[in-house]
Design a protein around this motif. Structure first.
Motif, PDB file in Angstrom:
ATOM      1  N   LEU A 188      -1.957  14.362 -11.340  1.00 51.42           N
ATOM      2  CA  LEU A 188      -2.238  14.187  -9.920  1.00 51.42           C
ATOM      3  C   LEU A 188      -3.310  13.118  -9.798  1.00 51.42           C
ATOM      4  CD1 LEU A 188      -2.445  17.836  -8.567  1.00 51.42           C
ATOM      5  CD2 LEU A 188      -0.651  16.152  -8.145  1.00 51.42           C
ATOM      6  N   ARG A 189      -3.151  12.298  -8.805  1.00 54.84           N
ATOM      7  CA  ARG A 189      -4.135  11.243  -8.603  1.00 54.84           C
ATOM      8  C   ARG A 189      -5.530  11.860  -8.433  1.00 54.84           C
ATOM      9  NH1 ARG A 189      -3.306   5.510  -5.916  1.00 54.84           N
ATOM     10  NH2 ARG A 189      -4.516   4.572  -7.595  1.00 54.84           N
ATOM     11  N   TYR A 190      -6.500  11.297  -9.139  1.00 50.08           N
ATOM     12  CA  TYR A 190      -7.906  11.733  -9.141  1.00 50.08           C
ATOM     13  C   TYR A 190      -8.101  13.094  -9.802  1.00 50.08           C
ATOM     14  CZ  TYR A 190      -7.908   7.825  -6.027  1.00 50.08           C
ATOM     15  OH  TYR A 190      -7.688   6.590  -5.505  1.00 50.08           O
ATOM     16  N   ASP A 219      -8.927  13.785 -12.939  1.00 46.69           N
ATOM     17  CA  ASP A 219      -9.336  13.035 -14.130  1.00 46.69           C
ATOM     18  C   ASP A 219      -9.132  13.809 -15.424  1.00 46.69           C
ATOM     19  OD1 ASP A 219     -10.064  11.142 -12.333  1.00 46.69           O
ATOM     20  OD2 ASP A 219     -12.220  11.372 -12.580  1.00 46.69           O
ATOM     21  N   ALA A 220      -9.313  15.125 -15.349  1.00 42.28           N
ATOM     22  CA  ALA A 220      -9.244  15.936 -16.568  1.00 42.28           C
ATOM     23  C   ALA A 220      -7.951  15.669 -17.325  1.00 42.28           C
ATOM     24  CB  ALA A 220      -9.340  17.410 -16.212  1.00 42.28           C
ATOM     25  N   THR A 277      -5.539  13.108 -16.252  1.00 39.90           N
ATOM     26  CA  THR A 277      -5.191  11.687 -16.206  1.00 39.90           C
ATOM     27  C   THR A 277      -5.818  10.924 -17.374  1.00 39.90           C
ATOM     28  OG1 THR A 277      -5.080  11.840 -13.818  1.00 39.90           O
ATOM     29  CG2 THR A 277      -5.241   9.646 -14.737  1.00 39.90           C
ATOM     30  N   PHE A 278      -7.095  11.200 -17.637  1.00 36.57           N
ATOM     31  CA  PHE A 278      -7.790  10.440 -18.689  1.00 36.57           C
ATOM     32  C   PHE A 278      -7.223  10.745 -20.080  1.00 36.57           C
ATOM     33  CE2 PHE A 278     -12.116   9.556 -16.445  1.00 36.57           C
ATOM     34  CZ  PHE A 278     -11.424   9.051 -15.359  1.00 36.57           C
ATOM     35  N   LYS A 279      -6.525  11.863 -20.213  1.00 37.27           N
ATOM     36  CA  LYS A 279      -6.015  12.232 -21.535  1.00 37.27           C
ATOM     37  C   LYS A 279      -4.569  11.791 -21.753  1.00 37.27           C
ATOM     38  CE  LYS A 279      -8.412  16.670 -21.422  1.00 37.27           C
ATOM     39  NZ  LYS A 279      -9.800  16.332 -21.329  1.00 37.27           N
ATOM     40  N   ALA A 280      -3.947  11.208 -20.737  1.00 32.92           N
ATOM     41  CA  ALA A 280      -2.518  10.909 -20.850  1.00 32.92           C
ATOM     42  C   ALA A 280      -2.211   9.997 -22.045  1.00 32.92           C
ATOM     43  CB  ALA A 280      -2.018  10.276 -19.558  1.00 32.92           C
ATOM     44  N   HIS A 302       2.331   9.795 -12.383  1.00 28.91           N
ATOM     45  CA  HIS A 302       1.064   9.870 -11.666  1.00 28.91           C
ATOM     46  C   HIS A 302       1.403   9.944 -10.185  1.00 28.91           C
ATOM     47  CE1 HIS A 302      -3.233   9.534 -11.721  1.00 28.91           C
ATOM     48  NE2 HIS A 302      -3.281   8.397 -11.072  1.00 28.91           N
ATOM     49  N   ILE A 340      -7.978   4.094 -20.720  1.00 26.39           N
ATOM     50  CA  ILE A 340      -8.141   5.413 -20.093  1.00 26.39           C
ATOM     51  C   ILE A 340      -7.358   5.525 -18.797  1.00 26.39           C
ATOM     52  CG2 ILE A 340      -9.797   7.136 -19.298  1.00 26.39           C
ATOM     53  CD1 ILE A 340     -10.029   6.399 -22.270  1.00 26.39           C
ATOM     54  N   SER A 341      -7.858   4.907 -17.764  1.00 26.10           N
ATOM     55  CA  SER A 341      -7.169   5.050 -16.482  1.00 26.10           C
ATOM     56  C   SER A 341      -7.817   4.156 -15.445  1.00 26.10           C
ATOM     57  CB  SER A 341      -7.237   6.497 -16.005  1.00 26.10           C
ATOM     58  OG  SER A 341      -6.876   6.564 -14.638  1.00 26.10           O
ATOM     59  N   ASP A 364      -8.128   5.161 -12.555  1.00 22.00           N
ATOM     60  CA  ASP A 364      -8.863   6.066 -11.669  1.00 22.00           C
ATOM     61  C   ASP A 364     -10.320   6.258 -12.102  1.00 22.00           C
ATOM     62  OD1 ASP A 364      -6.482   6.431 -10.409  1.00 22.00           O
ATOM     63  OD2 ASP A 364      -6.216   8.540 -10.939  1.00 22.00           O
ATOM     64  N   ASP A 369     -17.195  11.980 -14.297  1.00 22.60           N
ATOM     65  CA  ASP A 369     -16.429  11.335 -15.370  1.00 22.60           C
ATOM     66  C   ASP A 369     -17.026  11.499 -16.765  1.00 22.60           C
ATOM     67  OD1 ASP A 369     -14.821  10.461 -13.365  1.00 22.60           O
ATOM     68  OD2 ASP A 369     -14.819   8.361 -13.946  1.00 22.60           O
ATOM     69  N   PHE A 392     -15.472  13.748 -19.576  1.00 19.36           N
ATOM     70  CA  PHE A 392     -14.145  13.283 -20.001  1.00 19.36           C
ATOM     71  C   PHE A 392     -14.265  12.004 -20.818  1.00 19.36           C
ATOM     72  CE2 PHE A 392     -13.061  15.212 -15.710  1.00 19.36           C
ATOM     73  CZ  PHE A 392     -12.797  16.452 -16.261  1.00 19.36           C
ATOM     74  N   THR A 398     -13.170  10.938 -24.779  1.00 17.06           N
ATOM     75  CA  THR A 398     -12.236   9.877 -25.172  1.00 17.06           C
ATOM     76  C   THR A 398     -12.652   9.175 -26.468  1.00 17.06           C
ATOM     77  OG1 THR A 398     -13.348   8.144 -23.895  1.00 17.06           O
ATOM     78  CG2 THR A 398     -11.593   9.339 -22.782  1.00 17.06           C
ATOM     79  N   ASN A 457     -15.543  11.427  -8.265  1.00 13.37           N
ATOM     80  CA  ASN A 457     -14.984  12.533  -7.494  1.00 13.37           C
ATOM     81  C   ASN A 457     -16.061  13.487  -6.986  1.00 13.37           C
ATOM     82  OD1 ASN A 457     -12.937  12.459 -10.267  1.00 13.37           O
ATOM     83  ND2 ASN A 457     -12.265  11.665  -8.294  1.00 13.37           N
ATOM     84  N   ASP A 508       1.658   2.818 -11.559  1.00 12.27           N
ATOM     85  CA  ASP A 508       1.560   4.001 -10.713  1.00 12.27           C
ATOM     86  C   ASP A 508       1.854   3.582  -9.277  1.00 12.27           C
ATOM     87  OD1 ASP A 508      -0.838   3.078  -9.507  1.00 12.27           O
ATOM     88  OD2 ASP A 508      -1.957   3.816 -11.239  1.00 12.27           O
ATOM     89  N   ARG A 536       0.052   1.586 -23.426  1.00 18.59           N
ATOM     90  CA  ARG A 536       0.742   2.869 -23.601  1.00 18.59           C
ATOM     91  C   ARG A 536       1.991   2.745 -24.487  1.00 18.59           C
ATOM     92  NH1 ARG A 536      -1.075   6.483 -19.461  1.00 18.59           N
ATOM     93  NH2 ARG A 536      -3.302   6.174 -19.606  1.00 18.59           N
TER      94      ARG A 536
END
Lengths: 392, 462, 269
Positions: free
Chosen positions: A334-336, A338-339, A341-344, A360, B151-152, B154, B185, B188, B192, B413, C128, C208
């Motif tokens: 889900l967008r934002y 992070d828990a 998303t950052f591990k994908a 996403h 990472i992302s 986001d 952040d 997390f 990483t 966030n 995305d 990725r």
């Protein structure tokens, strides 16, 4: 598949809000809870009614919630906030207390918001991020003890060990039954779909837990009597495993797409799915015993593992993929959130040759076609691979 | 814009500047003001041209108030950060990635230099010399994007700091931040690093949710701090006794006290004695100490003397507009561009972010670990949002602010989650207008017009 | 002339353009390219009719049609629908068998695709929800600078300096662009920055799935020389020169698939 018990569960769910209204009139109190580490056993043992709240998939409620929080917050959090703002959800409007644990820090902030803006009575349970250490356990034990004291005050009764043991037995039974329902997915022809199991899990968060356990046992019995039927479908299946951010009740976008495109969901390691029921063994019917058990199970992704080889979440994911004989993983973020998303990227690295697709998304329908294309290509890729493998 | 003017310290202040005290450092040496002048006018402009870019969009632009001589010394500390760190690191001092806005006592006491993400980013950018502002910004963006790629998108911009560590742009020996509640952040991002080519050890001091003075919360942090110090001591080779920690606590407490005294002086002065840039820098000096608490505290003392002198003579800091609108800044870890705000007629009177951790002193007797833990749990910024907002409202009153801007970085966030609530409470408690602005410029060298516009529009409204 | 008179067509209806390719005996016989309208069925048919006209054929002459792109879900003229990911893989493999990595940038998304020697997809990643790095986004940028979409890349190449830009989101990028214009930055330098920031997004996708040579760039944006150069720089690769209009690759792949599906279904031997 026309299982009678599934119909019974649906019926029980339909009448539940009215039933709760009656119970409240008789003086019973309802504790709504959110997140991952709220020990329901304790709530139940104190004679309070635990209801897990929070739905997904409704873009309108997300907008309602976003009036009080930023659009840069997790979409689930926004929607739940929207639900609390509107108070039309049959459960949320009946809550006497809301318990939230601090596993996910965005959900933790939600507690402050519903308390401040919507006057809900709330209680917070702290969760240590150094969860694997002795000091982390020590802290969480005291937190659960403190949480228990607050609930005792609220309920007006003290926690009795025998009552807690009774509650633990019921919950152990539920956990076992859910695992059994999941185990059918490892077969080619499961008597009920992953979607059915998911619906059963979601119903359980609202129903009376003892009644729910009975229904689960009845369902298993019914299923096992039926499964001797011969298998008919031998077409090539794309067996999809779901991982990543939670998929709460109401959020069916991704599930619908996967199924429409001929993918079959066979398992998950979602905290809204199977993971919640795994590896939870309460050795002692006390708040300390409950605390240890919750902290020792497969942790939510918000709790970091600082070393890769010790990561219990990934070990479980690998194990489950094998267990369910999955062909590929759809990693839903889900967008934002992070828990997850950052591990994908890292999860993909770790799973090496397992086909992996990250989706996403948010709760709006605007990306339906975009997701459809991705999932369809993924299913095509898996089926192609299997076709070639069959030819060789 | 790429070829904008470079800023130069005027020759006419040279004599006065070199007649002032130099700066004492923790290794016992003193750098004279003549040496500082030489560095700031000869060596630094050659090595770090971007820092001297006079463009108003330059976020890190030096203060225009050249007569506030401590400001020049502060710029010296900033621009020598790289040299000092590399030298100390080569001599065996461990460098540690930490969280910003936290007490650094434990890290320094254990013999390390704590570097918060913002400083890691600056450090990484300065590793290549001779860059102009544009080139420096490009270098920064490249590091940022390399982090996002892994990472992302986001993630908060602090991902640059982690990428700089991963890519070995700067030598960091330990990744061991406090988690606290200000940042969504950090935990997390620490995680990483387990999947990277380097093998830098990791640890985190968890910050338990505590709004009820629970003894077990402080005890939890106490154990973690002991673990942290043991880990650092193993790298620094320093023997850590309670007395060593108390020495550091006393030094840093002095810095915190002076910073608070300066705030009081500033708030109560008829005319703001120093401008927004110089005023905000005070909090950083008393918080992360720029790699050398001895030098930072020395500089804080010198700053206070100069400010006292100005207040006595009713001197207004250069750059502060007449009848300035007084803005209080909330949020993290970004703030508006001070030059733009002053041009638009405002001055910054305070900032909850950096002032939170210096508003609490660490007790100087008893169990040093527990004392630090207790002070961390008392930070106003880490309280329940309602309580944090009440503290901020009190700051708004004391600083006689006429407007409040809550600013937060894309990807955060936490701050985004409470921006509205804090703004609502402050407005209700103080009657002062508030606004909240999301920006994407943390760690960037150039401000974007978009955030500038919003801030200016708000100033006009106030 | 071959004895095999079968004709196969691929129709790729994207968000900005509809494309078609007709294959005969393993050769590209005719192509069609038209802008997409609001009705995707009509757009697909327009593209197909254009190719049929060029070829001097009627629709009935076609043995099999595969639809792809966003329009594939409503393509009553097609015998089968396949995603553009699979089609780009097949189309690229058909023309350039040594290619193992494809960057596809279309109207509303960009893809990183890894394929094997037979053109089967091994792995892929897509952008995305954010539209940065797509044809649509470049169209918006062309609007900001009031230039033609097809000129954007060439303008960026004239940059004397690249303005550093964040890759966070279209929303940020657009407002950042507008403020840079307001600040008096030269358009070519900003456009160079935009192209580099998009290339960074693309590089993110490849972190990725990985990269293996040769690398091919397909889709409408592949015709943008500034984008091609920025991607080569960001990925540190050299992009294979396309043999046909890279925007037609998806339709070509669909035609190639039409050929094998119809054979599999026994429509010809």
């Amino acid at each position: 598949m026309g299982l009678k018990t599934l119909e019974k569960i649906t019926a029980a769910l339909t009448s539940r809000p009215a039933e709760l209204e009656q119970l409240r009139k008789q003086g019973k109190k309802i504790v709504g809870w959110l997140a991952y580490n709220i020990p329901e056993e304790i709530i139940y043992a104190l004679g309070l009614i635990p209801i897990r709240v929070g739905q997904g998939g409704d873009g309108r409620l997300v907008e309602v919630g976003a009036r009080h929080i930023s659009t840069k917050n997790c979409v689930f959090v926004r929607q739940v906030l929207g639900q609390f703002a509107e108070k039309t959800d049959p459960y949320i409007k009946q809550l006497d207390l809301v318990a939230i644990d601090a596993t996910c820090i965005q959900l933790y902030r939600l507690e402050e918001l519903i308390n401040f803006y919507f006057d809900y009575k709330t209680v917070v349970l702290g969760v240590p991020r150094n969860f694997a250490t002795k000091e982390g356990h020590e802290y969480f034990r005291k937190e659960v003890e403190h949480f228990t004291k607050k609930l005792e005050l609220f309920a007006g009764v003290s926690l009795e060990q025998s009552k807690l043991q009774e509650a633990i037995n019921i919950y152990d039974g539920i956990r076992e039954a859910i695992k059994t329902l999941y185990s059918y997915q490892s077969k080619d022809n499961a008597p009920l779909s992953w979607r059915d199991v998911s619906a059963v899990i979601n119903a359980g968060y609202n129903l009376d837990r003892l009644r729910y356990l009975e229904l689960l046992q009845e369902l298993i019995k019914e299923v096992e009597e039926k499964t001797s039927e011969p298998q008919e479908n031998q077409a090539i299946e794309a067996r999809v495993f779901l991982s990543g951010s939670l998929i709460p009740p109401g959020d069916t976008k991704l599930i619908d797409i996967i199924e429409q495109l001929g993918g079959r969901i066979v398992g998950d390691d979602l905290w809204s799915g199977l993971n919640f029921f795994l590896n939870l063994e309460i050795k002692e019917p006390t708040p300390f015993g409950v605390a240890d058990a919750y902290l020792d199970r497969i942790p939510h992704a918000s709790l970091p593992y600082l070393d890769l080889p010790t990561d219990g979440r990934l070990a479980n994911l690998k194990h489950q993929i094998q267990q369910f004989n999955a062909d590929g993983v759809i990693y839903h973020t889900l967008r934002y959130c992070d828990a997850f998303t950052f591990k994908a990227g890292e999860t993909k690295d770790v799973l090496k040759n397992v086909p992996f697709l990250e989706i996403h998304t948010e709760y709006s329908g605007s990306d339906f076609e975009a997701i459809r294309t991705r999932v369809e290509a993924f299913v095509e890729m898996i089926k192609n691979k299997k076709e070639i493998a069959e030819l060789v | 814009m790429p070829n904008s003017k470079l800023f130069k310290y005027p020759e006419e202040i040279k004599d006065k500047f070199i007649s002032t005290k130099g700066l004492k450092f923790k290794n016992g040496t003193t750098v004279s003001s003549a040496e500082i002048w030489e560095f700031m006018t000869e060596e630094a402009p050659r090595r770090f041209p971007y820092a001297f870019d006079a463009n108003a969009n330059n976020i890190g632009r030096f203060s225009d108030d050249v007569h506030f001589l401590s400001g020049i010394k502060r710029a010296y500390l900033t621009l020598t950060f790289k040299d000092r760190l590399l030298k100390e690191h080569a001599a065996g001092t461990p460098t540690v990635l930490v969280q910003g806005g936290q007490a650094m006592d434990a890290y320094y006491a254990a013999g390390a230099i704590p570097v918060r993400p913002g400083l890691v980013m600056q450090w990484a950018q300065s590793m290549e010399e001779g860059l102009n502002l544009r080139q420096s910004e490009t270098r920064g963006i490249n590091i940022l994007e390399s982090g996002r790629r892994k990472i992302s998108i986001d993630a908060c911009n602090q991902i640059s700091a982690h990428a700089a560590i991963d890519n070995k742009v700067v030598p960091i020996d330990l990744i061991a931040p406090f988690l606290c509640l200000r940042c969504s952040d950090m935990a997390f991002l620490v995680e990483t690093h387990r999947n990277r080519e380097h093998d830098i050890p990791r640890y985190m001091v968890d910050y338990p949710v505590d709004h009820e003075n629970k003894p077990w919360a402080a005890e939890y942090i106490e154990v973690e701090l002991k673990e942290l110090i043991t880990k650092i001591a193993a790298l620094s080779g320093r023997k850590i006794t309670d007395e060593v920690i108390f020495d550091e606590i006393r030094l840093e407490n002095r810095g915190r006290k002076i910073a608070n005294e300066i705030a009081e002086l500033w708030w109560n002065a008829e005319n703001p004695p120093i401008n927004s840039t110089d005023f905000f820098a005070i909090a950083f000096l008393a918080n992360d100490f720029l790699g050398d608490p001895v030098a930072s505290v020395d500089l804080l003392e010198q700053s206070k003397q100069e400010i006292e002198e100005r207040v006595k003579n009713n001197v207004k800091g250069y750059g502060v507009p007449d009848d300035a609108k007084r803005l209080y800044i909330c949020g993290s870890c970004v703030g508006p561009n001070a030059h733009h705000a002053e041009t638009a007629g405002a001055v910054f009177v305070g900032r909850d972010d950096n002032w939170s951790c210096i508003s609490v002193l660490v007790e100087e007797e008893g169990n040093p670990y527990l004392n630090i833990a207790k002070s961390m749990l008392e930070y106003p910024y880490e309280q329940r949002t309602e309580k944090r907002a009440e503290w901020t409202a009190e700051q708004v009153r004391r600083s006689r602010a006429s407007g409040v801007i809550f600013m937060y970085q894309w990807g955060c966030n936490y701050q985004s989650g409470v921006a509205r609530m804090i703004s609502d409470i402050i407005r209700e408690k103080t009657g002062v207008p508030t606004t909240f602005v999301e920006v994407g410029e943390l760690g960037r060298s150039e401000a974007t017009e978009q955030s500038t516009n919003r801030v200016e529009a708000f100033i006009e409204m106030v | 002339m071959s004895l095999n008179k079968n004709f196969f067509a691929g129709v790729d209806v994207g968000s900005l353009a509809a494309k078609s390719v007709i294959l005969q005996d393993g050769e590209i016989f005719a192509t069609g390219l038209v802008p997409s309208g609001v009705n995707s069925v009509e757009s697909g048919l327009n593209a197909l009719n254009l190719a049929l006209e060029t070829a001097g054929l009627k629709k009935e002459d076609l043995t099999y049609i595969v639809g792809t792109g966003y329009g594939r879900v409503s393509a009553p003229y097609a015998n089968k629908a396949v995603t553009e990911i699979t089609c780009h893989a097949k189309g690229t493999n058909y023309l350039h068998p040594t290619v193992r990595t494809i960057i596809d940038m279309g109207g509303q998304d960009c893809k990183a695709i890894r394929i094997d020697k037979d053109g089967a997809v091994i792995d892929f990643a897509m952008n995305d929800k954010c539209a940065a790095g797509t044809g649509r986004f470049l169209e918006v940028m062309a609007g900001v600078f009031k230039v033609r979409l097809e000129d954007l890349g060439a303008i960026a190449l004239a940059a004397t300096d690249t303005v550093p830009m964040s890759s966070t989101c279209t929303v940020f990028a657009e407002s950042e662009t507008i403020s840079l214009v307001a600040r008096g930055e030269k358009p070519e330098n900003i456009l160079s920055g935009i192209h580099h920031s998009i290339a960074n997004r693309i590089a993110g996708l490849f972190s990725r799935v990985g990269i293996e040579s040769d690398v091919f760039f397909s889709g409408g944006v592949a015709k943008n020389i500034g984008m091609k150069n920025a991607i080569e720089e960001a990925l540190k690769v050299t992009i294979v020169k396309p043999e046909i209009d890279p925007q037609l690759i998806g339709a070509l792949g669909a035609a190639v698939l039409a050929r094998s599906f119809s054979k599999k279904e026994g429509l010809w031997a």
